[in-house]
Design an enzyme around this catalytic site. Sequence first.
Site, PDB file in Angstrom:
ATOM      1  N   HIS A 250       0.844  -1.207   0.000  1.00 47.80           N
ATOM      2  CA  HIS A 250       0.000   0.000   0.000  1.00 47.80           C
ATOM      3  C   HIS A 250       0.881   1.259   0.000  1.00 47.80           C
ATOM      4  CE1 HIS A 250      -3.026  -2.707   2.274  1.00 47.80           C
ATOM      5  NE2 HIS A 250      -3.526  -2.509   1.080  1.00 47.80           N
TER       6      HIS A 250
ATOM      7  N   LYS B 241     -16.807  -7.371   4.374  1.00 48.73           N
ATOM      8  CA  LYS B 241     -16.006  -8.409   5.039  1.00 48.73           C
ATOM      9  C   LYS B 241     -15.665  -8.043   6.480  1.00 48.73           C
ATOM     10  CE  LYS B 241     -11.897  -6.910   2.491  1.00 48.73           C
ATOM     11  NZ  LYS B 241     -10.934  -7.243   1.478  1.00 48.73           N
TER      12      LYS B 241
ATOM     13  N   ARG C  17      -2.019  -6.336  -7.948  1.00 42.28           N
ATOM     14  CA  ARG C  17      -0.830  -7.162  -7.707  1.00 42.28           C
ATOM     15  C   ARG C  17      -0.672  -8.245  -8.765  1.00 42.28           C
ATOM     16  NH1 ARG C  17      -2.944  -8.783  -1.928  1.00 42.28           N
ATOM     17  NH2 ARG C  17      -4.724  -8.897  -3.313  1.00 42.28           N
TER      18      ARG C  17
ATOM     19  N   SER D 280      -2.999  -9.199   2.872  1.00 45.26           N
ATOM     20  CA  SER D 280      -3.313  -8.957   4.278  1.00 45.26           C
ATOM     21  C   SER D 280      -3.558 -10.274   5.009  1.00 45.26           C
ATOM     22  CB  SER D 280      -4.539  -8.053   4.389  1.00 45.26           C
ATOM     23  OG  SER D 280      -4.223  -6.806   3.828  1.00 45.26           O
TER      24      SER D 280
HETATM   25  O1  PNS Z   1      -9.067  -3.051   0.272  1.00 45.23           O
HETATM   26  P1  PNS Z   1     -10.345  -3.558  -0.299  1.00 45.23           P
HETATM   27  O2  PNS Z   1     -11.088  -4.373   0.749  1.00 45.23           O
HETATM   28  O3  PNS Z   1     -10.172  -4.299  -1.586  1.00 45.23           O
HETATM   29  O4  PNS Z   1     -11.254  -2.253  -0.624  1.00 45.23           O
HETATM   30  C1  PNS Z   1     -12.548  -2.377  -1.169  1.00 45.23           C
HETATM   31  C2  PNS Z   1     -13.284  -1.018  -1.137  1.00 45.23           C
HETATM   32  C3  PNS Z   1     -13.337  -0.492   0.263  1.00 45.23           C
HETATM   33  C4  PNS Z   1     -12.543  -0.038  -2.017  1.00 45.23           C
HETATM   34  C5  PNS Z   1     -14.730  -1.252  -1.695  1.00 45.23           C
HETATM   35  O5  PNS Z   1     -15.336  -2.269  -0.982  1.00 45.23           O
HETATM   36  C6  PNS Z   1     -15.588   0.016  -1.647  1.00 45.23           C
HETATM   37  O6  PNS Z   1     -15.418   0.900  -2.437  1.00 45.23           O
HETATM   38  N1  PNS Z   1     -16.508   0.073  -0.670  1.00 45.23           N
HETATM   39  C7  PNS Z   1     -17.402   1.205  -0.481  1.00 45.23           C
HETATM   40  C8  PNS Z   1     -18.835   0.903  -0.920  1.00 45.23           C
HETATM   41  C9  PNS Z   1     -19.002   1.103  -2.397  1.00 45.23           C
HETATM   42  O7  PNS Z   1     -18.843   2.170  -2.928  1.00 45.23           O
HETATM   43  N2  PNS Z   1     -19.293   0.000  -3.084  1.00 45.23           N
HETATM   44  C10 PNS Z   1     -19.452  -0.007  -4.513  1.00 45.23           C
HETATM   45  C11 PNS Z   1     -18.109  -0.104  -5.204  1.00 45.23           C
HETATM   46  S1  PNS Z   1     -18.227  -1.247  -6.450  1.00 45.23           S
END
Ligand code: PNS
Length: 167
Positions: free
Chosen positions: A18, A42, A91, A129
């Site tokens: 990150h 999650k 990645r 992670s």
């Molecule tokens: O690190 P991650 O868990 O891959 O991040 C995922 C994240 C937080 C970027 C994604 O779940 C997100 O944008 N969540 C906010 C809710 C939202 O906007 N959902 C629609 C996006 S498709």
Amino acid sequence: MERIAVYPGSFDPLTYGHLNIIERGRLIFDKIIVAVAHNISKKTFFDFEERLGILREVLNGIDKVEVDGFEGLLVEYAKRKNATVILRGIRTVSDFEYEFQMALANKMLSPSMETMFMMTDAKYSYLSSSLIKEIVHFGGSVSSMVPPLVEKKLREKFEKMQKGGII
Ligand code: PNS
């Protein structure tokens, strides 16, 4: 016009992968808002406040970097912050499908919001992670994968959970 990118994620925990994206993003954008998601579906190891606290401490004082938390739709948050770009690291090929789906969904929700992908530096491409948490759980060192503060917090939390009989 200031070029602002939001770099969202669960950051559970923050890794050198990150940090590498943030470092390189700083060379491209005027400001990177590292945005910790609150309401991800999650279950996380560190709660929202813990993840936010770690990011604030590690990234404190770094020029052009702001740490924030968000709830709800990412594109709505990004618009409120005057960002025009969502920055994501990729990645491996296996990341692509999920990222592609999210990018298209976000584009549908907000056509003017661009998602930009940056390939994670090869030396961090194996990092995940869940792998990091497993290594710490079994007593291994993750010093080459996460900042010292993150390793400390991981150990503290695992010890607390073990003492509490949670794991
Ligand atoms: O690190 P991650 O868990 O891959 O991040 C995922 C994240 C937080 C970027 C994604 O779940 C997100 O944008 N969540 C906010 C809710 C939202 O906007 N959902 C629609 C996006 S498709």
